[in-house]
Design an enzyme around this catalytic site. Structure first.
Site, PDB file in Angstrom:
ATOM      1  N   TYR A 124      44.161  37.945  38.879  1.00  0.00           N
ATOM      2  CA  TYR A 124      44.582  36.673  38.303  1.00  0.00           C
ATOM      3  C   TYR A 124      45.382  36.845  37.008  1.00  0.00           C
ATOM      4  O   TYR A 124      45.753  35.855  36.388  1.00  0.00           O
ATOM      5  CB  TYR A 124      43.373  35.786  38.026  1.00  0.00           C
ATOM      6  CG  TYR A 124      42.751  35.151  39.256  1.00  0.00           C
ATOM      7  CD1 TYR A 124      43.165  35.504  40.534  1.00  0.00           C
ATOM      8  CD2 TYR A 124      41.755  34.201  39.142  1.00  0.00           C
ATOM      9  CE1 TYR A 124      42.586  34.940  41.656  1.00  0.00           C
ATOM     10  CE2 TYR A 124      41.177  33.612  40.250  1.00  0.00           C
ATOM     11  CZ  TYR A 124      41.597  33.993  41.514  1.00  0.00           C
ATOM     12  OH  TYR A 124      41.024  33.415  42.618  1.00  0.00           O
ATOM     13  N   LYS A 191      33.415  46.399  44.109  1.00  0.00           N
ATOM     14  CA  LYS A 191      33.821  47.093  45.322  1.00  0.00           C
ATOM     15  C   LYS A 191      34.404  48.441  44.916  1.00  0.00           C
ATOM     16  O   LYS A 191      35.489  48.843  45.323  1.00  0.00           O
ATOM     17  CB  LYS A 191      34.844  46.248  46.088  1.00  0.00           C
ATOM     18  CG  LYS A 191      34.995  46.629  47.548  1.00  0.00           C
ATOM     19  CD  LYS A 191      33.763  46.341  48.373  1.00  0.00           C
ATOM     20  CE  LYS A 191      34.002  46.689  49.840  1.00  0.00           C
ATOM     21  NZ  LYS A 191      32.764  46.593  50.644  1.00  0.00           N
ATOM     22  N   ASP A 224      30.446  42.308  48.863  1.00  0.00           N
ATOM     23  CA  ASP A 224      30.226  41.767  50.204  1.00  0.00           C
ATOM     24  C   ASP A 224      28.741  41.674  50.519  1.00  0.00           C
ATOM     25  O   ASP A 224      28.270  40.691  51.101  1.00  0.00           O
ATOM     26  CB  ASP A 224      30.962  42.592  51.257  1.00  0.00           C
ATOM     27  CG  ASP A 224      30.773  44.090  51.098  1.00  0.00           C
ATOM     28  OD1 ASP A 224      30.254  44.529  50.053  1.00  0.00           O
ATOM     29  OD2 ASP A 224      31.144  44.833  52.033  1.00  0.00           O
ATOM     30  N   ASP A 248      35.399  34.098  40.848  1.00  0.00           N
ATOM     31  CA  ASP A 248      35.902  32.796  41.291  1.00  0.00           C
ATOM     32  C   ASP A 248      35.306  32.428  42.650  1.00  0.00           C
ATOM     33  O   ASP A 248      34.814  31.314  42.864  1.00  0.00           O
ATOM     34  CB  ASP A 248      37.427  32.865  41.377  1.00  0.00           C
ATOM     35  CG  ASP A 248      38.061  31.497  41.581  1.00  0.00           C
ATOM     36  OD1 ASP A 248      37.354  30.480  41.443  1.00  0.00           O
ATOM     37  OD2 ASP A 248      39.265  31.456  41.879  1.00  0.00           O
TER      38      ASP A 248
END
Length: 357
Positions: A124, A191, A224, A248
């Site tokens: 972002y 991740k 995840d 987000d």
């Protein structure tokens, strides 16, 4: 002491929910001095800019703002007002609580989570290259020279910077938040197994800084796996610490656990300034109809009161919201009722005033 607060009504349902929050906060008798300033599509029409410099100057002067949802026009050259605010004021920490509210039916009960999201880096940050441009071509060639990476000619490219310095401050913010609010555990989502040099920095920095907070438990989990665990066992989690994009997405997931975006407050906080806002969007399809749920905006106001040191008053507002929801006599359409925005606000304001009598 009188608090001066910038009020940005916003677009769509923004003016309606902003007026509702102001009604409730004024009922506390704190004597807040509101400094109203524009931003968003309405500001583009009246001031020729989505985020007028005068609005930023007012926030810098007052140091605190309460903002309604903003519409960013779709099209080339329009940058998200929310992103511009966060980067322009260095609001590096987004805080989004999600707790089960009385009288709101949900699959899970007793949910009480807080998402702490890094707000200025990651995907972002806005470092993008449009497909087919000379800049994208030059970047593809440079990536080929540097590491043998082949990027397709028809690809758009977005870079994902995550720095040690940027991560240090959000990790410390999260642990300080947990300590100050008597939270038990910080869970770091990542991740890093796939993105070793971006998410890897986030994870390694968190591991390093966590050692300075022996009184706060912490754990790490791949994002995840975190998503799956949240929808099955949300009560297992407390404070979630995440990079920008994951934060987000996960904060919206947490909103779904407790009844939807119309109930979720938010804060964007830096060392100098703070902007409080609901998580939901501007909902132009119902703008002006008086159907919007003002609770997210009202609870954002309660978060603002805590930031200003008005802890007892913030608690009064939160308990007034709980009381009205638990009674179930006044509900907006999204909660199964038919009460207009202003009626819901008036009911909560009356409950606030009764608690101060």
């Amino acid at each position: 002491m009188t608090h001066r607060v910038v009020l940005i009504p916003g677009d769509g349902i923004g003016p309606e929910v902003s007026a509702a929050a102001r009604t409730v906060l004024d009922a506390t008798d704190l004597g807040i001095e509101w400094v109203e300033r524009p931003a968003g599509a309405a500001a583009l029409e009246s001031h020729g800019a989505l985020l007028p410099e005068g609005t930023l100057d007012a926030i810098r002067e007052c140091r605190t703002a309460l903002k309604g949802p903003i519409t960013t026009p779709v099209g080339a050259g329009f940058r998200s007002v929310n992103v511009a605010l966060r980067q322009g004021l260095d609001l590096f920490a987004a805080v989004r609580p999600a707790r089960s509210l009385p009288g709101v039916p949900t699959r899970h009960h007793g949910v009480d989570l807080v998402v702490v999201r890094e707000n200025t880096e990651d995907l972002y940050q806005g470092i993008e290259f449009e497909r087919g441009t000379e800049e994208a071509r030059a970047l593809r060639a440079r990536l080929r020279d540097l590491g043998g990476f082949e990027v397709r000619e028809d690809a758009g490219i977005t870079l994902k910077p995550i720095s040690v310095s940027g991560t240090h401050r959000i990790v410390r913010f999260a642990f300080e938040y947990a300590r100050a609010n008597r939270r038990r555990t910080v869970t770091v989502g990542h991740k890093a197994g796939v993105m070793r040099y971006s998410d890897g920095i986030f994870l390694e920095t968190a591991r390093e800084d966590a050692r300075a907070y022996p009184d706060v438990a912490w754990e790490e989990i791949q994002v995840d796996h975190l998503s799956a665990s949240l929808v099955m066992r949300p009560a297992d989690f407390d404070v979630l610490l995440l990079p920008n994009l994951y934060g987000d997405i996960i904060s919206d997931l947490c909103a779904g656990l407790v009844g939807g975006l119309g109930l979720i407050p938010g804060a964007n906080i830096g060392w100098e300034y703070a902007v409080f806002e609901p998580v939901h969007g501007s909902a132009p399809d119902i703008a002006g109809s008086g159907l919007a749920n003002p609770i997210a905006m009202i609870l954002s106001g309660a978060m603002m009161l805590r930031h200003l040191g008005e802890l007892a008053t913030a608690t009064r507002v939160e308990r007034a919201v709980d009381e009205v929801l638990e009674r179930g006599e006044v509900r907006t359409r999204d909660l199964g009722g038919s009460a207009p925005t202003s009626v819901m606000a008036g009911e909560i304001a009356a409950a606030v005033a009764a608690r101060s009598a």
